[in-house]
Scaffold this active site. Sequence first.
Site, mmCIF file in Angstrom:
data_model
loop_
_atom_site.group_PDB
_atom_site.id
_atom_site.type_symbol
_atom_site.label_atom_id
_atom_site.label_comp_id
_atom_site.label_asym_id
_atom_site.label_seq_id
_atom_site.Cartn_x
_atom_site.Cartn_y
_atom_site.Cartn_z
ATOM 1 N N ASP A 183 0.831 -1.210 0.000
ATOM 2 C CA ASP A 183 0.000 0.000 0.000
ATOM 3 C C ASP A 183 0.864 1.258 0.000
ATOM 4 O OD1 ASP A 183 -2.373 1.383 -0.031
ATOM 5 O OD2 ASP A 183 -2.718 1.224 2.131
ATOM 6 N N HIS A 200 2.421 3.540 -8.958
ATOM 7 C CA HIS A 200 2.202 2.119 -9.272
ATOM 8 C C HIS A 200 3.378 1.551 -10.078
ATOM 9 C CE1 HIS A 200 -1.659 2.461 -7.509
ATOM 10 N NE2 HIS A 200 -2.206 3.159 -8.478
ATOM 11 N N THR A 206 -11.016 -6.605 -4.726
ATOM 12 C CA THR A 206 -12.329 -6.539 -5.392
ATOM 13 C C THR A 206 -12.942 -5.147 -5.202
ATOM 14 O OG1 THR A 206 -13.204 -7.599 -3.387
ATOM 15 C CG2 THR A 206 -12.930 -9.001 -5.307
ATOM 16 N N ARG A 244 0.203 7.725 -2.547
ATOM 17 C CA ARG A 244 0.761 8.763 -1.668
ATOM 18 C C ARG A 244 2.248 8.996 -1.948
ATOM 19 N NH1 ARG A 244 -1.362 6.107 3.550
ATOM 20 N NH2 ARG A 244 -1.910 4.500 2.018
ATOM 21 N N LEU A 301 10.544 -20.517 -4.926
ATOM 22 C CA LEU A 301 9.562 -19.609 -4.321
ATOM 23 C C LEU A 301 8.248 -19.604 -5.107
ATOM 24 C CD1 LEU A 301 9.018 -17.074 -2.356
ATOM 25 C CD2 LEU A 301 9.666 -15.702 -4.332
HETATM 26 C C1 IPE Z 1 -5.462 -2.610 -0.158
HETATM 27 O O1 IPE Z 1 -5.119 -1.277 -0.305
HETATM 28 C C2 IPE Z 1 -5.486 -3.296 -1.494
HETATM 29 C C3 IPE Z 1 -4.193 -3.511 -2.127
HETATM 30 C C4 IPE Z 1 -3.035 -3.212 -1.625
HETATM 31 C C5 IPE Z 1 -4.256 -4.135 -3.421
HETATM 32 P P1 IPE Z 1 -6.221 -0.150 -0.470
HETATM 33 O O2 IPE Z 1 -5.483 1.117 -0.677
HETATM 34 O O3 IPE Z 1 -7.208 -0.531 -1.501
HETATM 35 O O4 IPE Z 1 -6.935 -0.192 0.954
HETATM 36 P P2 IPE Z 1 -7.810 0.902 1.712
HETATM 37 O O5 IPE Z 1 -8.829 1.405 0.752
HETATM 38 O O6 IPE Z 1 -6.884 1.987 2.140
HETATM 39 O O7 IPE Z 1 -8.373 0.173 2.880
HETATM 40 C C1 IPE Z 2 -1.504 0.288 -3.378
HETATM 41 O O1 IPE Z 2 -1.304 1.651 -3.383
HETATM 42 C C2 IPE Z 2 -1.819 -0.275 -4.740
HETATM 43 C C3 IPE Z 2 -3.212 -0.678 -4.922
HETATM 44 C C4 IPE Z 2 -4.138 -0.638 -4.012
HETATM 45 C C5 IPE Z 2 -3.568 -1.177 -6.215
HETATM 46 P P1 IPE Z 2 -2.512 2.669 -3.394
HETATM 47 O O2 IPE Z 2 -2.901 2.950 -4.787
HETATM 48 O O3 IPE Z 2 -3.616 2.206 -2.517
HETATM 49 O O4 IPE Z 2 -1.828 3.956 -2.769
HETATM 50 P P2 IPE Z 2 -2.447 4.935 -1.693
HETATM 51 O O5 IPE Z 2 -2.898 4.089 -0.540
HETATM 52 O O6 IPE Z 2 -3.570 5.650 -2.351
HETATM 53 O O7 IPE Z 2 -1.323 5.827 -1.322
HETATM 54 MG MG MG Z 3 -4.049 2.424 -0.580
#
Ligand code: IPE
Ligand code: IPE
Ligand code: MG
Length: 255
Positions: free
Chosen positions: A34, A51, A80, A38, A145
């Site tokens: 995650d 990403h 999802t 940001r 792995l």
């Molecule tokens: C969780 O992150 C999903 C993935 C890392 C793929 P999100 O960014 O979607 O989670 P929330 O919305 O902050 O809970």
């Molecule tokens: C995780 O990073 C990747 C996915 C959920 C696909 P985010 O896209 O959720 O990044 P933040 O949480 O908005 O910073």
């Molecule tokens: Mg996120």
Amino acid sequence: MIKVFQSWWKKEQKQTLPSLSKDNVPSHVAIIMDGNGRWANRRGLPRIVGHQNGMKAVKRAAIAADEIGIKFLTLYAFSTENWKRPKDEVDFLMRLPEEFLAIELEELIEKNVRIQMMGHPEELPKHTIAAMEEAMRRTKHNTGLVLNFALNYGSRREINDAFKEAAKGIAAGTLSPDDVTEEWIGAHLHSSELPDPDLLIRTSGELRLSNFMLWQLAYSELWFTDIYWPEFTKDHLFQAVAEFQRRTRRYGGLS
Ligand code: IPE
Ligand code: IPE
Ligand code: MG
């Protein structure tokens, strides 16, 4: 310059590697990757750049996991619920597996890595699933792995699907309510081929599970870090595993 880097890298490895015990390496590590958005925002860049850089961290994590002797690495790549995001961002995310595999598949094959996925593939764009299927096919005999991507994965839905299957079996008379044991449920989840995660890592400072492996994480050790996923390096994985090795797992019993 390269020599300076190499000697620094060797020193780094010497500093971090010996602190891990070889006997207590988590077999299955799961990561909620995650903070890509940001990470980019902080640099004044579009979210998709986050990403893109997150993809490089995936490679680092896989190589480091392999090196430490972790057997299964599950990476939460798309939930999802992530379909709620703007179409441009979703489209970009759906291109990433192809891009990642185009660059990294050969090296992963050389390293004997086996690629798998869990989630609902039928709802993914054809190009995404084609890339994943090719990677799974080409690595299916590999014995190193297991790199398992959670792609269009949601744990409540997975559990709900198992409930439905049990209900159908009972209604059809092919299953008795007593057959629906914890083992039966585990065997009807997407992770049925994997042991439960020993260690869960989440980056970006969020302290929640976001619908990830709710059943399977019942007794996993949790490790959270404030760093954003694109910043994740081998060192962070080492730190998490070192912390895991300091913990006592009691499973409700006494140590
Ligand atoms: C969780 O992150 C999903 C993935 C890392 C793929 P999100 O960014 O979607 O989670 P929330 O919305 O902050 O809970
Ligand atoms: C995780 O990073 C990747 C996915 C959920 C696909 P985010 O896209 O959720 O990044 P933040 O949480 O908005 O910073
Ligand atoms: Mg996120």
